[in-house]
Design a protein around this motif. Structure first.
Motif, PDB file in Angstrom:
ATOM      1  N   ALA A 295      -2.423  -2.323   8.912  1.00 12.64           N
ATOM      2  CA  ALA A 295      -3.664  -1.962   8.238  1.00 12.64           C
ATOM      3  C   ALA A 295      -4.317  -0.725   8.843  1.00 12.64           C
ATOM      4  CB  ALA A 295      -4.644  -3.130   8.277  1.00 12.64           C
ATOM      5  N   LEU A 296      -3.775  -0.193   9.938  1.00 17.07           N
ATOM      6  CA  LEU A 296      -4.347   0.975  10.608  1.00 17.07           C
ATOM      7  C   LEU A 296      -3.607   2.238  10.193  1.00 17.07           C
ATOM      8  CD1 LEU A 296      -4.789  -0.433  14.221  1.00 17.07           C
ATOM      9  CD2 LEU A 296      -6.589   0.001  12.558  1.00 17.07           C
ATOM     10  N   THR A 297      -4.360   3.317  10.121  1.00 25.49           N
ATOM     11  CA  THR A 297      -3.769   4.616   9.842  1.00 25.49           C
ATOM     12  C   THR A 297      -4.463   5.665  10.701  1.00 25.49           C
ATOM     13  OG1 THR A 297      -3.236   6.229   8.098  1.00 25.49           O
ATOM     14  CG2 THR A 297      -5.371   5.117   7.947  1.00 25.49           C
ATOM     15  N   ASP A 298      -3.771   6.761  10.954  1.00 21.51           N
ATOM     16  CA  ASP A 298      -4.334   7.812  11.802  1.00 21.51           C
ATOM     17  C   ASP A 298      -5.529   8.465  11.131  1.00 21.51           C
ATOM     18  OD1 ASP A 298      -2.379   7.328  13.626  1.00 21.51           O
ATOM     19  OD2 ASP A 298      -1.046   8.913  12.911  1.00 21.51           O
ATOM     20  N   GLY A 299      -6.539   8.756  11.975  1.00 23.98           N
ATOM     21  CA  GLY A 299      -7.714   9.465  11.477  1.00 23.98           C
ATOM     22  C   GLY A 299      -7.794  10.860  12.051  1.00 23.98           C
ATOM     23  N   ILE A 300      -8.971  11.457  11.978  1.00 22.75           N
ATOM     24  CA  ILE A 300      -9.189  12.818  12.463  1.00 22.75           C
ATOM     25  C   ILE A 300      -9.485  12.780  13.951  1.00 22.75           C
ATOM     26  CG2 ILE A 300     -10.610  14.885  12.194  1.00 22.75           C
ATOM     27  CD1 ILE A 300     -11.188  13.982   9.340  1.00 22.75           C
ATOM     28  N   ARG A 301      -8.867  13.703  14.704  1.00 28.23           N
ATOM     29  CA  ARG A 301      -9.118  13.878  16.133  1.00 28.23           C
ATOM     30  C   ARG A 301      -8.856  12.595  16.928  1.00 28.23           C
ATOM     31  NH1 ARG A 301     -14.841  17.279  15.874  1.00 28.23           N
ATOM     32  NH2 ARG A 301     -14.015  19.094  14.723  1.00 28.23           N
ATOM     33  N   GLY A 302      -7.741  11.984  16.621  1.00 30.59           N
ATOM     34  CA  GLY A 302      -7.322  10.830  17.396  1.00 30.59           C
ATOM     35  C   GLY A 302      -8.005   9.535  17.069  1.00 30.59           C
ATOM     36  N   THR A 303      -8.797   9.481  16.025  1.00 28.77           N
ATOM     37  CA  THR A 303      -9.459   8.230  15.651  1.00 28.77           C
ATOM     38  C   THR A 303      -8.531   7.394  14.777  1.00 28.77           C
ATOM     39  OG1 THR A 303     -10.463   9.254  13.700  1.00 28.77           O
ATOM     40  CG2 THR A 303     -11.718   9.300  15.782  1.00 28.77           C
ATOM     41  N   TRP A 304      -8.952   6.149  14.538  1.00 26.43           N
ATOM     42  CA  TRP A 304      -8.195   5.240  13.684  1.00 26.43           C
ATOM     43  C   TRP A 304      -9.050   4.887  12.464  1.00 26.43           C
ATOM     44  CZ3 TRP A 304      -3.172   4.236  14.537  1.00 26.43           C
ATOM     45  CH2 TRP A 304      -2.679   4.465  15.819  1.00 26.43           C
ATOM     46  N   ASN A 305      -8.362   4.720  11.331  1.00 29.23           N
ATOM     47  CA  ASN A 305      -9.031   4.368  10.087  1.00 29.23           C
ATOM     48  C   ASN A 305      -8.401   3.131   9.476  1.00 29.23           C
ATOM     49  OD1 ASN A 305     -10.739   6.592  10.243  1.00 29.23           O
ATOM     50  ND2 ASN A 305      -9.350   7.893   9.060  1.00 29.23           N
ATOM     51  N   ILE A 306      -9.211   2.436   8.688  1.00 27.66           N
ATOM     52  CA  ILE A 306      -8.704   1.383   7.820  1.00 27.66           C
ATOM     53  C   ILE A 306      -9.214   1.650   6.414  1.00 27.66           C
ATOM     54  CG2 ILE A 306      -8.615  -0.338   9.678  1.00 27.66           C
ATOM     55  CD1 ILE A 306     -11.164  -1.546   8.463  1.00 27.66           C
ATOM     56  N   PHE A 307      -8.616   1.006   5.427  1.00 28.64           N
ATOM     57  CA  PHE A 307      -9.042   1.133   4.048  1.00 28.64           C
ATOM     58  C   PHE A 307      -9.680  -0.187   3.618  1.00 28.64           C
ATOM     59  CE2 PHE A 307      -5.796   4.621   2.729  1.00 28.64           C
ATOM     60  CZ  PHE A 307      -6.547   5.535   3.462  1.00 28.64           C
ATOM     61  N   ALA A 308     -10.985  -0.144   3.394  1.00 28.51           N
ATOM     62  CA  ALA A 308     -11.693  -1.325   2.901  1.00 28.51           C
ATOM     63  C   ALA A 308     -11.728  -1.285   1.373  1.00 28.51           C
ATOM     64  CB  ALA A 308     -13.107  -1.369   3.473  1.00 28.51           C
ATOM     65  N   VAL A 309     -11.934  -2.454   0.786  1.00 28.24           N
ATOM     66  CA  VAL A 309     -12.006  -2.565  -0.676  1.00 28.24           C
ATOM     67  C   VAL A 309     -13.435  -2.931  -1.052  1.00 28.24           C
ATOM     68  CG1 VAL A 309     -11.161  -3.759  -2.719  1.00 28.24           C
ATOM     69  CG2 VAL A 309      -9.610  -3.282  -0.813  1.00 28.24           C
ATOM     70  N   THR A 310     -14.074  -2.035  -1.813  1.00 29.06           N
ATOM     71  CA  THR A 310     -15.448  -2.282  -2.275  1.00 29.06           C
ATOM     72  C   THR A 310     -15.449  -2.369  -3.802  1.00 29.06           C
ATOM     73  OG1 THR A 310     -15.904   0.113  -2.353  1.00 29.06           O
ATOM     74  CG2 THR A 310     -16.434  -1.069  -0.299  1.00 29.06           C
ATOM     75  N   GLU A 311     -16.408  -3.087  -4.322  1.00 33.06           N
ATOM     76  CA  GLU A 311     -16.499  -3.289  -5.775  1.00 33.06           C
ATOM     77  C   GLU A 311     -17.442  -2.253  -6.389  1.00 33.06           C
ATOM     78  OE1 GLU A 311     -14.880  -5.288  -7.708  1.00 33.06           O
ATOM     79  OE2 GLU A 311     -13.804  -6.418  -6.147  1.00 33.06           O
ATOM     80  N   ASN A 312     -17.003  -1.658  -7.504  1.00 32.63           N
ATOM     81  CA  ASN A 312     -17.882  -0.803  -8.307  1.00 32.63           C
ATOM     82  C   ASN A 312     -17.624  -1.092  -9.785  1.00 32.63           C
ATOM     83  OD1 ASN A 312     -15.505   0.491  -8.955  1.00 32.63           O
ATOM     84  ND2 ASN A 312     -15.854   2.254  -7.631  1.00 32.63           N
ATOM     85  N   ASP A 313     -18.218  -0.304 -10.645  1.00 35.34           N
ATOM     86  CA  ASP A 313     -18.111  -0.590 -12.076  1.00 35.34           C
ATOM     87  C   ASP A 313     -16.675  -0.472 -12.578  1.00 35.34           C
ATOM     88  OD1 ASP A 313     -20.799  -0.987 -12.051  1.00 35.34           O
ATOM     89  OD2 ASP A 313     -21.305   1.055 -12.712  1.00 35.34           O
ATOM     90  N   ALA A 314     -15.903   0.454 -11.985  1.00 30.52           N
ATOM     91  CA  ALA A 314     -14.532   0.663 -12.454  1.00 30.52           C
ATOM     92  C   ALA A 314     -13.569  -0.366 -11.885  1.00 30.52           C
ATOM     93  CB  ALA A 314     -14.057   2.068 -12.080  1.00 30.52           C
ATOM     94  N   GLY A 315     -13.985  -1.124 -10.870  1.00 30.85           N
ATOM     95  CA  GLY A 315     -13.099  -2.111 -10.245  1.00 30.85           C
ATOM     96  C   GLY A 315     -13.048  -1.913  -8.743  1.00 30.85           C
ATOM     97  N   PRO A 316     -12.155  -2.613  -8.063  1.00 35.40           N
ATOM     98  CA  PRO A 316     -12.026  -2.472  -6.603  1.00 35.40           C
ATOM     99  C   PRO A 316     -11.644  -1.040  -6.216  1.00 35.40           C
ATOM    100  CG  PRO A 316     -10.868  -4.425  -7.382  1.00 35.40           C
ATOM    101  CD  PRO A 316     -11.243  -3.644  -8.605  1.00 35.40           C
ATOM    102  N   GLU A 317     -12.395  -0.454  -5.305  1.00 37.44           N
ATOM    103  CA  GLU A 317     -12.198   0.944  -4.922  1.00 37.44           C
ATOM    104  C   GLU A 317     -11.860   1.020  -3.431  1.00 37.44           C
ATOM    105  OE1 GLU A 317     -14.705   5.158  -4.691  1.00 37.44           O
ATOM    106  OE2 GLU A 317     -15.513   3.418  -5.774  1.00 37.44           O
TER     107      GLU A 317
END
Length: 383
Positions: A295-317
């Motif tokens: 679930a981890l991916t490389d970020g900017i300048r050595g940081t780590w990122n994850i992708f969260a799922v949020t709800e909006n009108d078009a669906g899970p984003e």
């Protein structure tokens, strides 16, 4: 001016039509892929108050008893009964010195004993005779006293020779090294014909039972290790439950660690000197979340990122979040950051996603459902 013949013109029209048709098909395929919504696996975050770091402290296997056996006498090695790797039992002979001098000395002592015994028999006979004559009035008391004194002197000489002969036999017995316990010969330090001094090591004997593990523990981790109720030691491919014998009292000069002694099970198949690893869960009082490593991916300048799922009108984003990696194992990681308890994050397949993308969430499959799925039903072309 070059004129195009009818056959050539027909071929040109066919090729042009095919190229235009191919372009249209390719554009339609791109449009279809751009309109496709990917299905993703999610992981629900559950906050933890602490996490445990799996540590291993290294040590070695050591026999409960390890003796470097030597003779109590000086002498020349005459017989060697064992060699490195041999298994011996308590009472088995290991090595013998040349005992010819002791045998000769014993013969001399026995001869002296026989000589004094004969003299004592003669004195006893003379004493008996003198007492008989004295009873008849033909012997003086001084003669009897003289013979009595001779008899006592001879009796003392016999006792002295007996003690000397006993010492000779004791040296003869000590000319053979006997195994003091069941064990294995780990080393042989002498060869046939060597002249050794008293106390010089000849063989090293390791006990078969009561094997121990000695492991150095850093000073700041001693209290944590002692707080454990159960300890497990890994030796080679096997893990053994062990009992703490002694937590140690001094810090090693070279390792700067405290030596802990653990007893191994009696059936442990280990060899003296093998490396041993003590498993220890070092609890860290920091809150965070366990997530799959995928679930981890490389970020900017050595940081780590994850992708969260949020709800909006078009669906899970898909939404990118920055996190801090505190600890990771082979398949999971403990993180902190811009995330909250109960949120859904994408568990894998991040290489096909971008922030802002609309996705669909795959339904979670319970363990019971997994067992019910047939192999033919498990084909899935999603992320």
């Amino acid at each position: 001016m070059q004129w195009i013949t009818k056959p050539s013109l027909a071929l040109y029209v066919i090729v042009s039509t095919a190229v235009i048709s191919g372009c249209d098909a390719s554009e339609k395929s791109v449009d279809t892929e751009s309109q496709q919504i990917l299905s993703v696996n999610t992981h629900q975050l559950k906050q933890q108050d602490n996490f445990a770091i799996e540590r291993e402290y290294v040590g070695f296997v050591q026999a409960g008893q390890q003796a470097k056996l030597g003779f109590e006498l000086n002498g020349k090695i005459d017989t060697i009964y064992v060699d490195t790797g041999d298994t011996v039992k308590k009472g088995d002979p290991l090595l013998t010195l040349d005992t010819q001098l002791l045998a000769t000395e014993a013969d001399q002592l026995r001869a002296q004993q026989a000589q004094i015994t004969a003299q004592l028999e003669l004195v006893n006979a003379n004493l008996k005779r003198q007492k008989s004559l004295k009873a008849k009035g033909f012997s003086a008391a001084s003669d009897i006293d003289n013979i009595t004194s001779q008899r006592k002197e001879l009796q003392a000489s016999i006792r002295q020779l007996s003690a000397t002969l006993a010492a000779n036999q004791l040296r003869l017995a000590k000319s053979t090294i006997i195994a003091p316990y069941n064990g294995v010969i780990s080393a042989r330090h002498v060869s046939h014909g060597d002249v050794v001094n008293a106390g010089n090591p000849t063989v090293t004997l390791l006990a078969n039972n009561n094997k121990e593990v000695h492991i150095g523990i850093p000073i700041d981790k001693v209290s944590g290790v002692l707080a454990q109720k159960n300890w497990t030691v890994r030796i080679g491919k096997y893990a053994y439950p062990v009992n703490l014998l002694n937590p140690g009292a001094t810090v090693g000069l070279n390792s700067r660690a405290i030596n802990f002694r653990f007893s191994l099970p009696a059936d442990a198949k280990v060899i003296n000197g093998e490396l041993a690893y003590l498993n220890y869960d070092d609890t860290q009082l920091q809150s965070g979340f366990w997530v799959p490593l995928s679930a981890l991916t490389d970020g900017i300048r050595g940081t780590w990122n994850i992708f969260a799922v949020t709800e909006n009108d078009a669906g899970p984003e898909v939404e990118r979040r920055s996190v801090q990696l505190l600890y990771a194992t082979n398949d999971k990681a403990f993180i902190q950051g811009a995330i909250q308890d109960g949120e859904q994050i994408i568990a894998n397949g991040l290489h096909r996603l971008v922030p802002g993308q609309i996705v669909t969430i795959k339904p979670q499959i319970t363990p019971k459902q997994k067992t019910a799925i047939k192999p033919t039903d498990a084909n899935d072309n999603g992320v």
